[in-house]
Write a protein that holds these residues in place. Structure first.
Motif, short mmCIF file in Angstrom:
data_model
loop_
_atom_site.label_atom_id
_atom_site.label_comp_id
_atom_site.label_asym_id
_atom_site.label_seq_id
_atom_site.Cartn_x
_atom_site.Cartn_y
_atom_site.Cartn_z
N ALA A 1 0.83 -1.20 0.00
CA ALA A 1 0.00 0.00 0.00
C ALA A 1 0.87 1.26 0.00
CB ALA A 1 -0.94 -0.01 1.21
N SER A 2 1.95 1.24 0.76
CA SER A 2 2.86 2.39 0.80
C SER A 2 3.49 2.62 -0.57
CB SER A 2 3.97 2.15 1.83
OG SER A 2 3.43 2.10 3.14
N ARG A 3 3.94 1.54 -1.20
CA ARG A 3 4.58 1.68 -2.51
C ARG A 3 3.60 2.25 -3.54
NH1 ARG A 3 6.35 -3.36 -3.20
NH2 ARG A 3 8.32 -2.91 -2.14
N ALA A 4 2.36 1.75 -3.53
CA ALA A 4 1.37 2.24 -4.48
C ALA A 4 1.06 3.72 -4.25
CB ALA A 4 0.09 1.40 -4.37
N LEU A 5 0.95 4.12 -3.00
CA LEU A 5 0.66 5.51 -2.68
C LEU A 5 1.82 6.42 -3.07
CD1 LEU A 5 -1.43 7.38 -1.46
CD2 LEU A 5 -0.54 6.82 0.81
N ILE A 6 3.04 5.96 -2.84
CA ILE A 6 4.22 6.74 -3.24
C ILE A 6 4.23 6.94 -4.76
CG2 ILE A 6 6.74 6.62 -3.48
CD1 ILE A 6 6.75 5.26 -0.69
N LEU A 7 3.99 5.88 -5.51
CA LEU A 7 4.01 5.99 -6.97
C LEU A 7 2.90 6.91 -7.47
CD1 LEU A 7 4.80 2.29 -7.95
CD2 LEU A 7 6.26 4.29 -8.34
N ARG A 8 1.71 6.81 -6.87
CA ARG A 8 0.61 7.69 -7.27
C ARG A 8 0.98 9.15 -7.01
NH1 ARG A 8 -5.08 8.52 -7.02
NH2 ARG A 8 -5.33 10.68 -7.72
N THR A 9 1.53 9.43 -5.84
CA THR A 9 1.90 10.80 -5.49
C THR A 9 3.04 11.29 -6.38
OG1 THR A 9 1.27 10.33 -3.21
CG2 THR A 9 2.55 12.32 -3.60
N ALA A 10 3.99 10.43 -6.67
CA ALA A 10 5.09 10.81 -7.56
C ALA A 10 4.56 11.19 -8.95
CB ALA A 10 6.09 9.66 -7.67
N TRP A 11 3.60 10.43 -9.44
CA TRP A 11 3.00 10.74 -10.73
C TRP A 11 2.30 12.10 -10.69
CZ3 TRP A 11 -2.01 11.56 -12.51
CH2 TRP A 11 -2.17 11.56 -13.90
N GLU A 12 1.56 12.37 -9.62
CA GLU A 12 0.87 13.66 -9.49
C GLU A 12 1.88 14.81 -9.46
OE1 GLU A 12 -2.30 13.96 -9.70
OE2 GLU A 12 -3.21 12.07 -9.05
N LEU A 13 2.98 14.63 -8.74
CA LEU A 13 4.00 15.67 -8.69
C LEU A 13 4.71 15.84 -10.04
CD1 LEU A 13 5.47 14.90 -5.16
CD2 LEU A 13 4.51 17.09 -5.86
N ASP A 14 5.02 14.72 -10.69
CA ASP A 14 5.70 14.79 -11.99
C ASP A 14 4.85 15.51 -13.03
OD1 ASP A 14 8.08 13.53 -11.29
OD2 ASP A 14 7.37 11.53 -11.83
N THR A 15 3.54 15.34 -12.96
CA THR A 15 2.64 15.92 -13.96
C THR A 15 2.09 17.28 -13.54
OG1 THR A 15 0.75 14.69 -13.04
CG2 THR A 15 1.97 13.67 -14.86
N GLY A 16 2.48 17.77 -12.37
CA GLY A 16 2.02 19.08 -11.92
C GLY A 16 0.57 19.12 -11.53
N SER A 17 0.03 18.01 -11.08
CA SER A 17 -1.38 17.93 -10.74
C SER A 17 -1.70 18.75 -9.49
CB SER A 17 -1.77 16.46 -10.49
OG SER A 17 -3.03 16.36 -9.86
N ALA A 18 -2.92 19.30 -9.47
CA ALA A 18 -3.38 20.05 -8.30
C ALA A 18 -3.56 19.15 -7.09
CB ALA A 18 -4.69 20.77 -8.63
N ALA A 19 -3.68 17.85 -7.31
CA ALA A 19 -3.87 16.91 -6.20
C ALA A 19 -2.57 16.58 -5.49
CB ALA A 19 -4.51 15.62 -6.72
N ALA A 20 -1.42 17.05 -6.00
CA ALA A 20 -0.13 16.62 -5.47
C ALA A 20 0.07 17.01 -4.02
CB ALA A 20 1.00 17.18 -6.34
N ALA A 21 -0.31 18.23 -3.64
CA ALA A 21 -0.08 18.68 -2.26
C ALA A 21 -0.84 17.80 -1.27
CB ALA A 21 -0.49 20.14 -2.11
N GLN A 22 -2.09 17.50 -1.59
CA GLN A 22 -2.89 16.67 -0.71
C GLN A 22 -2.30 15.26 -0.61
OE1 GLN A 22 -5.04 17.18 1.46
NE2 GLN A 22 -6.89 15.93 1.37
N LEU A 23 -1.95 14.69 -1.73
CA LEU A 23 -1.42 13.33 -1.72
C LEU A 23 -0.05 13.25 -1.07
CD1 LEU A 23 -2.62 11.99 -5.17
CD2 LEU A 23 -3.19 11.06 -2.92
N SER A 24 0.72 14.34 -1.14
CA SER A 24 2.01 14.37 -0.46
C SER A 24 1.82 14.23 1.05
CB SER A 24 2.75 15.67 -0.78
OG SER A 24 3.96 15.76 -0.04
N SER A 25 0.83 14.94 1.60
CA SER A 25 0.53 14.82 3.03
C SER A 25 -0.02 13.44 3.37
CB SER A 25 -0.47 15.91 3.45
OG SER A 25 0.15 17.17 3.47
N VAL A 26 -0.90 12.92 2.50
CA VAL A 26 -1.45 11.58 2.73
C VAL A 26 -0.33 10.55 2.75
CG1 VAL A 26 -2.91 9.77 1.75
CG2 VAL A 26 -3.73 12.13 1.78
N SER A 27 0.57 10.63 1.78
CA SER A 27 1.68 9.68 1.70
C SER A 27 2.57 9.76 2.92
CB SER A 27 2.51 9.94 0.44
OG SER A 27 1.77 9.66 -0.72
#
Length: 411
Positions: free
Chosen positions: A306-332
């Motif tokens: 679960a940790s690995r999947a969440l890290i990869l999802r957040t990394a993708w959001e950050l790489d693509t400049g998604s608005a969801a990145a800040a939230q997912l960074s805290s979640v991760s």
């Protein structure tokens, strides 16, 4: 846009090379020093980093312009986890905190002259750095707005006055990135500025090294006093009064790279527990055949995946400049910090006396190291506060007459 979790073959090969390097070279060095490098000589860091260069795994995160592999965050997730299998793996690859986060910040924010002066030698492992924001109470900590260190304009530059503490890597660092208030007062949401301060600048003084639970971050954590420390205008990093915004460039990815590295430590702890469960006989069977042990092993596998999947999802959001990145960074940060602690704690429990031995297994030192992770880069409680605040924000429109709420994209 579909989320891409595919690992490029070159990244997969770099991760495999990193795994081999860590197991064959770095773990032996970790055993020699017991994982404690707060007072380790620079020669140890230099030796490990030379070995990493020779193995072709040095600086995976650094842009190719500065001599690294130029991986995006998704690529870093795979390689950093492999490096984190040993407490000294990130140090060897030059992707340990705080230098890794400072390299990212300098690449994104610094002027060309500042990059040549500070980023180039840092990326090459020729120097080290620190990030000086945290202060003793009542100053900045989990709430950076409480910043009390000040920077006042003087002829030709700025005078910095204040006290910082728990500054990782400050002892022996070549320079510090210092957060100081240039307008407003403690509690104000803006008015901070980042400064590049060479370690030999008059008025900057390291007063003590703080003894801590963890011991694997090179040069430890220090307290620094700035007393009439004057730097030139060219040492402003980013824009004056926009330091909090500039720091966010560093903080969201840095939280995630912490997760990547510590996930490697969790994987190592689980491997030790699995080996013990498969080979230790008790009550007429292998430990791994006992139901309660099986549950602990299974729960740890779930936490790791679960940790690995969440890290990869957040990394993708950050790489693509998604608005969801800040939230997912805290979640991760919140989930992975707590999951890693659970995995290591279960491994200690499964291994019993071996688990708490500092001489015969790495679990005791891993246990010591991962506990502060729930505090570093924002305690879990602070992130939960931010997560909830962002989650409820769109629904507040109903109270302000803004019409019915709708779930924002990316959530």
């Amino acid at each position: 846009m579909p989320i891409q979790f595919d690992v490029d073959p070159t990244v997969a090969q770099l991760a495999e090379s990193t795994r081999e390097f860590v197991r064959e070279v770095v773990i032996a060095a970790e055993r020699e020093c017991g994982g404690s490098v707060h007072d380790a000589p620079e020669a140890l860091r230099e030796r490990l980093q030379k070995a990493a260069r020779d193995a072709g795994v040095f600086a995976p995160h650094v842009p190719k312009r500065w001599g690294g592999h130029g991986l995006d965050l998704r690529g870093q997730a795979v390689v950093f986890e492999a490096a984190g299998y040993s407490l000294l793996g990130p140090l060897a690859l030059n992707c340990a905190a705080p230098d890794e986060g400072n390299m990212h910040l300098l690449e994104k924010v610094a002027t060309e002259d500042q990059k040549q002066t500070y980023l180039r030698p840092l990326a090459a492992g020729e120097t080290r750095s620190c990030f000086a924001m945290t202060e003793p109470a009542p100053g900045a900590g989990a709430d950076p707005r409480l910043l009390r260190t000040t920077a006042t304009r003087v002829p030709g530059g700025w005078r910095i006055d204040g006290r910082k503490w728990f500054i990782t890597g400050a002892q022996g660092a070549g320079f510090a990135i210092v957060m100081a208030r240039t307008s407003g007062g403690p509690g104000d949401p803006g008015g901070a500025t980042m400064f590049l301060v060479d370690a030999d600048t008059p008025g900057m003084r390291l007063v003590r090294t703080i003894e801590t639970l963890d011991e694997s971050l090179f040069a430890g954590h220090s307290e620094i006093v700035f007393d009439g420390c004057v730097v030139g205008e060219e040492r402003v990093l980013g824009a004056v009064d926009r330091g909090f915004e500039g720091a966010q460039v560093r903080l969201a990815p840095a939280r995630l790279t912490h997760c990547m590295r510590w996930l490697g430590a969790a994987r190592r702890a689980q491997d030790v527990a699995l080996e013990r469960a498969g080979s230790r006989m008790a009550f007429g069977s292998a430990l791994g055949d006992l139901g309660m042990v099986q549950q602990m092993l299974a729960d740890s596998e779930i936490d790791i995946e679960a940790s690995r999947a969440l890290i990869l999802r957040t990394a993708w959001e950050l790489d693509t400049g998604s608005a969801a990145a800040a939230q997912l960074s805290s979640v991760s940060k919140t989930f992975v910090a707590e999951a890693v602690n659970r995995v290591v704690d279960r491994a200690v429990q499964i291994c019993g006396a071996l688990g708490i031995s500092t001489a015969d297994a790495p679990l005791a030192r891993l246990f010591r190291e991962v506990r502060p992770f729930r505090i570093y880069d924002g305690p879990s409680e602070t992130h939960r506060f931010a997560i909830a605040r962002r989650a409820v924000r769109p629904y507040r429109r109903q109270l302000t007459g803004g019409g019915p709420a709708s779930r924002p994209s990316g959530r």
